[in-house]
Scaffold this motif. Structure first.
Motif, PDB file in Angstrom:
ATOM      1  N   SER A  49       0.815  -1.222   0.000  1.00 47.63           N
ATOM      2  CA  SER A  49       0.000   0.000   0.000  1.00 47.63           C
ATOM      3  C   SER A  49       0.842   1.262   0.000  1.00 47.63           C
ATOM      4  CB  SER A  49      -0.940   0.008   1.210  1.00 47.63           C
ATOM      5  OG  SER A  49      -0.170  -0.083   2.413  1.00 47.63           O
ATOM      6  N   ASP A  50       2.069   1.178   0.494  1.00 47.02           N
ATOM      7  CA  ASP A  50       2.971   2.324   0.430  1.00 47.02           C
ATOM      8  C   ASP A  50       4.382   1.823   0.158  1.00 47.02           C
ATOM      9  OD1 ASP A  50       3.693   1.180   2.822  1.00 47.02           O
ATOM     10  OD2 ASP A  50       2.861   2.781   4.061  1.00 47.02           O
ATOM     11  N   GLY A  51       5.310   2.740   0.043  1.00 51.82           N
ATOM     12  CA  GLY A  51       6.674   2.370  -0.322  1.00 51.82           C
ATOM     13  C   GLY A  51       6.951   2.693  -1.776  1.00 51.82           C
ATOM     14  N   PHE A  52       8.223   2.902  -2.091  1.00 55.39           N
ATOM     15  CA  PHE A  52       8.650   3.298  -3.434  1.00 55.39           C
ATOM     16  C   PHE A  52       8.624   2.077  -4.361  1.00 55.39           C
ATOM     17  CE2 PHE A  52      11.471   4.742  -6.780  1.00 55.39           C
ATOM     18  CZ  PHE A  52      11.227   6.107  -6.847  1.00 55.39           C
ATOM     19  N   VAL A  53       8.065   2.269  -5.568  1.00 50.75           N
ATOM     20  CA  VAL A  53       7.953   1.174  -6.538  1.00 50.75           C
ATOM     21  C   VAL A  53       8.909   1.407  -7.701  1.00 50.75           C
ATOM     22  CG1 VAL A  53       6.452  -0.068  -8.139  1.00 50.75           C
ATOM     23  CG2 VAL A  53       5.552   0.725  -5.939  1.00 50.75           C
ATOM     24  N   PHE A  54       9.959   0.596  -7.737  1.00 51.51           N
ATOM     25  CA  PHE A  54      10.806   0.525  -8.931  1.00 51.51           C
ATOM     26  C   PHE A  54      10.204  -0.532  -9.861  1.00 51.51           C
ATOM     27  CE2 PHE A  54      13.861   1.639  -5.538  1.00 51.51           C
ATOM     28  CZ  PHE A  54      14.451   2.782  -6.079  1.00 51.51           C
ATOM     29  N   CYS A  55      10.085  -0.221 -11.141  1.00 55.29           N
ATOM     30  CA  CYS A  55       9.624  -1.254 -12.072  1.00 55.29           C
ATOM     31  C   CYS A  55      10.711  -1.527 -13.102  1.00 55.29           C
ATOM     32  CB  CYS A  55       8.294  -0.902 -12.724  1.00 55.29           C
ATOM     33  SG  CYS A  55       8.368   0.227 -14.110  1.00 55.29           S
ATOM     34  N   ALA A  56      10.772  -2.772 -13.536  1.00 53.44           N
ATOM     35  CA  ALA A  56      11.741  -3.204 -14.548  1.00 53.44           C
ATOM     36  C   ALA A  56      11.012  -4.193 -15.443  1.00 53.44           C
ATOM     37  CB  ALA A  56      12.968  -3.827 -13.897  1.00 53.44           C
ATOM     38  N   PHE A  57      10.251  -3.664 -16.400  1.00 55.32           N
ATOM     39  CA  PHE A  57       9.355  -4.496 -17.205  1.00 55.32           C
ATOM     40  C   PHE A  57      10.007  -5.041 -18.480  1.00 55.32           C
ATOM     41  CE2 PHE A  57       5.166  -2.509 -15.484  1.00 55.32           C
ATOM     42  CZ  PHE A  57       5.225  -3.366 -14.391  1.00 55.32           C
ATOM     43  N   ASN A  58      11.335  -4.977 -18.592  1.00 58.31           N
ATOM     44  CA  ASN A  58      11.983  -5.595 -19.742  1.00 58.31           C
ATOM     45  C   ASN A  58      11.898  -7.109 -19.633  1.00 58.31           C
ATOM     46  OD1 ASN A  58      12.594  -3.069 -20.674  1.00 58.31           O
ATOM     47  ND2 ASN A  58      14.748  -3.125 -20.077  1.00 58.31           N
ATOM     48  N   ALA A  59      12.069  -7.795 -20.763  1.00 55.60           N
ATOM     49  CA  ALA A  59      11.962  -9.257 -20.794  1.00 55.60           C
ATOM     50  C   ALA A  59      12.970  -9.889 -19.844  1.00 55.60           C
ATOM     51  CB  ALA A  59      12.190  -9.754 -22.209  1.00 55.60           C
ATOM     52  N   PRO A  60      12.601 -10.986 -19.187  1.00 54.57           N
ATOM     53  CA  PRO A  60      13.525 -11.631 -18.241  1.00 54.57           C
ATOM     54  C   PRO A  60      14.881 -11.977 -18.839  1.00 54.57           C
ATOM     55  CG  PRO A  60      11.320 -12.509 -17.965  1.00 54.57           C
ATOM     56  CD  PRO A  60      11.271 -11.621 -19.170  1.00 54.57           C
ATOM     57  N   PHE A  61      14.935 -12.329 -20.136  1.00 55.61           N
ATOM     58  CA  PHE A  61      16.220 -12.708 -20.709  1.00 55.61           C
ATOM     59  C   PHE A  61      17.188 -11.534 -20.796  1.00 55.61           C
ATOM     60  CE2 PHE A  61      13.577 -11.938 -24.585  1.00 55.61           C
ATOM     61  CZ  PHE A  61      14.310 -10.921 -25.160  1.00 55.61           C
TER      62      PHE A  61
ATOM     63  N   THR B 220      19.216  -2.855 -23.547  1.00 54.04           N
ATOM     64  CA  THR B 220      18.302  -1.918 -22.904  1.00 54.04           C
ATOM     65  C   THR B 220      16.886  -2.064 -23.452  1.00 54.04           C
ATOM     66  OG1 THR B 220      18.799  -0.152 -24.496  1.00 54.04           O
ATOM     67  CG2 THR B 220      20.195  -0.285 -22.534  1.00 54.04           C
ATOM     68  N   GLY B 221      15.942  -1.388 -22.811  1.00 50.04           N
ATOM     69  CA  GLY B 221      14.562  -1.456 -23.233  1.00 50.04           C
ATOM     70  C   GLY B 221      14.303  -0.702 -24.524  1.00 50.04           C
ATOM     71  N   HIS B 222      13.367  -1.205 -25.297  1.00 48.23           N
ATOM     72  CA  HIS B 222      12.960  -0.554 -26.540  1.00 48.23           C
ATOM     73  C   HIS B 222      11.507  -0.092 -26.389  1.00 48.23           C
ATOM     74  CE1 HIS B 222      16.634  -2.513 -27.629  1.00 48.23           C
ATOM     75  NE2 HIS B 222      16.509  -2.323 -28.927  1.00 48.23           N
ATOM     76  N   THR B 223      10.563  -0.978 -26.720  1.00 46.57           N
ATOM     77  CA  THR B 223       9.148  -0.631 -26.557  1.00 46.57           C
ATOM     78  C   THR B 223       8.824  -0.351 -25.090  1.00 46.57           C
ATOM     79  OG1 THR B 223       8.642  -2.084 -28.425  1.00 46.57           O
ATOM     80  CG2 THR B 223       6.792  -1.361 -27.073  1.00 46.57           C
ATOM     81  N   THR B 224       9.401  -1.120 -24.182  1.00 48.99           N
ATOM     82  CA  THR B 224       9.096  -0.938 -22.754  1.00 48.99           C
ATOM     83  C   THR B 224       9.483   0.447 -22.270  1.00 48.99           C
ATOM     84  OG1 THR B 224      11.206  -2.021 -22.301  1.00 48.99           O
ATOM     85  CG2 THR B 224       9.223  -3.368 -22.093  1.00 48.99           C
ATOM     86  N   VAL B 225      10.626   0.953 -22.713  1.00 47.09           N
ATOM     87  CA  VAL B 225      11.065   2.288 -22.297  1.00 47.09           C
ATOM     88  C   VAL B 225      10.172   3.348 -22.918  1.00 47.09           C
ATOM     89  CG1 VAL B 225      12.940   3.976 -22.463  1.00 47.09           C
ATOM     90  CG2 VAL B 225      13.425   1.624 -21.778  1.00 47.09           C
TER      91      VAL B 225
END
Length: 645
Positions: free
Chosen positions: A443-455, A532-537
């Protein structure tokens, strides 16, 4: 040749023809076979051997016709069915090929079920896999490895089928077995590393990377070009790997096709329009389609006509329907061989062919190997050189393909202003935002996201992320779902680095609109490296989420830097791991700066070059016109910079 003058019977003549073939005298073999058929037009043995000789001479069309005649003469001849299936497969007629291969196996097993060649069983499994019939492929390939446990190709194809079915651990084991059985087939080494990366299993990471780099540097085998983007390689190493792959894998695909003349440099029509064809397997719900859909719609129809050449599935999705409407002509070329594709492009009057795939999944090497249009361009799908001569140009920009990298590309560099990447302003923006609990977030806390493909996650990059979490109390890392085994592996890696595994949250796959809406819950996007990310970025920036990236030397390691500069947020580009970590931690503790970045990105949707799709399209059209003008003037392709509007 008169048969009666030289041989007592057609059977004797056929024996002589076979000896000629075995001695490499294929033309003479064919002459004897034709003499037999002049006397006995229904002689299936002569017809079959004539087809074999024609194939050996590179006369693929003649071979195809002769095997068809042979099967008509003797439908139960398994060898003719096997050979015909091989030709059909290599001409991308997979459904027909698989059916004929299965029939051949049934015929071959009739008298002696235990004597079937395991290689033919493996071939059927490969065909079924290529058709997307994964379960059937796995069943057939289990039979192949059981029948021939020392057959490296059977194990490698089994690995492919296991990978396609999501069983990455078993796939990695199968690839490892294939490599041990045939160390010269270094593709299996790369397949094993990719399967391990896809499930975030880094137990043998360092050793596998060293072996792949040794393959590249020694030139003693084939390194998969896409894999070289995922590990620490230089631009020179990626170029070396791509060139060797092109010679060893792509060029032979051209040899299996009938020779064709270079397409003529036909002039534009009376209206002066250029016809540009886009070639891809990804005209459906796919990252490439999400980026490029508006580009196809925005082409100036007074100056350009655009054609789609699609060899991927029709998924019936809204994206597919939108793409079909975006082009002046949408050609489904599944099952078409290169000569048929080339004839279609000629009939459409195509001046420039743009390949959107490169060395990515489902690419058709038989098409990449051939000159299908007067000018050919590599764009968007693959961030690197193709290593061959078929592509005249590659579309880049000053970040991803700086001019001093030209010696390391076979293609000529086209330097776009702003960024090389197309973007779609119609991507969903206002879908309902889920609450944190629905996404498994605290419910709180800073959210870092890293949605690039696992590979794309490497051990060193993950180590940086864990250091960031350790320095930002209460924060979590939101990741793309990593499959059945990947999530467990990442949680174990987090614990090994002293981070509570519960601070890793995994996001399941969602439709595009729902997925984009989730970005609203993220505070900061952490990019991967060196891929690095392409579409995700682009998605993150579109949704107003700042991105921290690290810029390296290679195309793939510089894409996010290109996007951030074109989105007017260059401050979040770093060049070392230490800078990256420090910036992520600082921004997590500086809500005012982060809020300012968010406001800037919100404004960027309407003002920044990254999202100015009409401006990008005009730049790309200028590039196409420059390419064509050089070609029409009889000049060789040459690198150039597109002037900004």
């Amino acid at each position: 040749m008169t048969l009666a003058r030289h041989f007592a019977s057609p059977a004797e003549a056929l024996g002589y023809a076979l000896t000629l073939h075995q001695n490499g005298r294929h033309a003479d073999c064919g002459a004897v076979c034709r003499a037999i058929l002049a006397v006995r037009p229904d002689h299936h043995g002569a017809s079959f051997l004539l087809g074999v000789a024609a194939f050996a001479l590179g006369r693929v069309e003649d071979s195809h016709r002769r095997f068809a005649v042979t099967i008509a003469l003797k439908p139960e001849l398994a060898d003719a069915c096997f050979n015909m299936a091989l030709l059909l497969r290599r001409r991308a007629r997979l459904s027909e090929a698989a059916a004929l291969q299965a029939r051949a196996l049934r015929l071959a097993s009739s008298p002696a079920p235990g004597q079937i060649d395991a290689g033919q069983v493996t071939t059927l499994g490969a065909m079924l896999r290529e058709l997307g019939r994964t379960a059937a492929a796995r069943a057939v390939l289990r039979r192949a490895v059981a029948q021939a446990p020392d057959d490296a190709e059977a194990w490698r194809e089994s690995g492919h089928a296991l990978r396609d079915g999501g069983d990455l651990g078993a796939a990695a084991a199968a690839y490892g077995r294939a490599y041990r059985l045939a160390p010269g087939r270094t593709e299996s080494l790369g397949d094993r590393l990719f399967a391990a990366l896809s499930q975030c299993d880094w137990s043998d990471y360092d050793d596998l990377c060293r072996q792949v780099l040794a393959v590249i540097d020694s030139g003693r085998g084939v390194a998969l070009p896409l894999l070289t983007l995922m590990i620490d390689t230089s631009v020179a190493q990626q170029d070396r790997a791509a060139r060797h792959f092109h010679r060893a894998v792509v060029q032979p695909a051209a040899l299996l096709q009938a020779a064709a003349a270079v397409p003529a440099a036909h002039p534009p029509g009376a209206d002066g329009r250029l016809t540009v064809a886009y070639l891809s397997a990804d005209f459906h719900e796919h990252a490439t389609a999400y980026l490029a859909a508006e580009l196809f719609e925005l082409h100036d129809r007074d100056r350009f006509r655009v054609v789609a050449c699609s060899y991927g599935p029709d998924d019936g999705s809204p994206t597919r329907r939108r793409l079909e409407a975006a082009f002046d002509a949408f050609r489904d070329i599944r099952g078409a061989d290169p000569d048929e594709v080339r004839a279609m492009l000629a009939a459409e009057g195509v001046h420039i062919l743009v390949d959107l795939k490169g060395y990515t999944r489902h690419v058709r090497f038989d098409l990449l190997a051939r000159r299908l249009a007067p000018v050919q361009v590599a764009y968007l799908g693959y961030p690197g050189t193709m290593g061959g001569d078929a592509m005249d140009y590659v579309i880049g920009d000053r970040f991803v393909t700086p001019p001093d990298h030209q010696p390391l590309y076979r293609e000529q560099l086209v330097i776009m202003p702003d960024s090389y990447q197309a973007n779609d302003r119609r991507r969903p923006l206002d879908a309902p935002v889920p609450d944190r609990a629905a996404c498994g977030l605290p419910s709180d806390g800073f959210v870092f996201c890293a949605f690039n493909a696992p590979f794309k996650i490497t051990p060193s990059m993950f180590g940086v992320w864990m250091s960031v979490l350790a320095r930002v109390p209460g924060s979590v890392l939101w990741l793309q779902q990593a499959g059945r085994e990947g999530a467990g592996n990442l949680r174990r890696e987090a614990a090994r680095r002293g981070v509570d595994p519960g601070r890793l949250i995994f996001a399941p796959h969602k439709p595009q609109a729902e997925h984009l809406a989730r970005y609203r819950l993220a505070d900061l996007f952490l990019d991967s490296f060196p891929y690095t990310g392409h579409t995700t970025v682009s998605d993150a920036l579109w949704m107003g989420v700042p991105v921290v990236t690290r810029m390296g030397e290679t195309f793939a390691s510089r894409v996010a830097a290109s996007l951030l500069n074109a989105a007017s947020l260059p401050e979040t580009v770093t060049t070392t791991a230490d800078e990256y970590e420090a910036l992520a931690v600082r921004l997590a503790g500086d809500p005012a700066t982060l809020a300012g970045f968010r406001r800037r990105l919100a404004a960027a949707r309407a003002t920044a070059p990254l999202f100015d799709s009409p401006r990008f399209t005009r730049h790309l059209e200028h590039a196409y016109r420059t390419m064509w003008d050089r070609h029409a003037a009889g000049l060789l392709p040459e690198s150039f910079t597109v002037p900004p509007l």
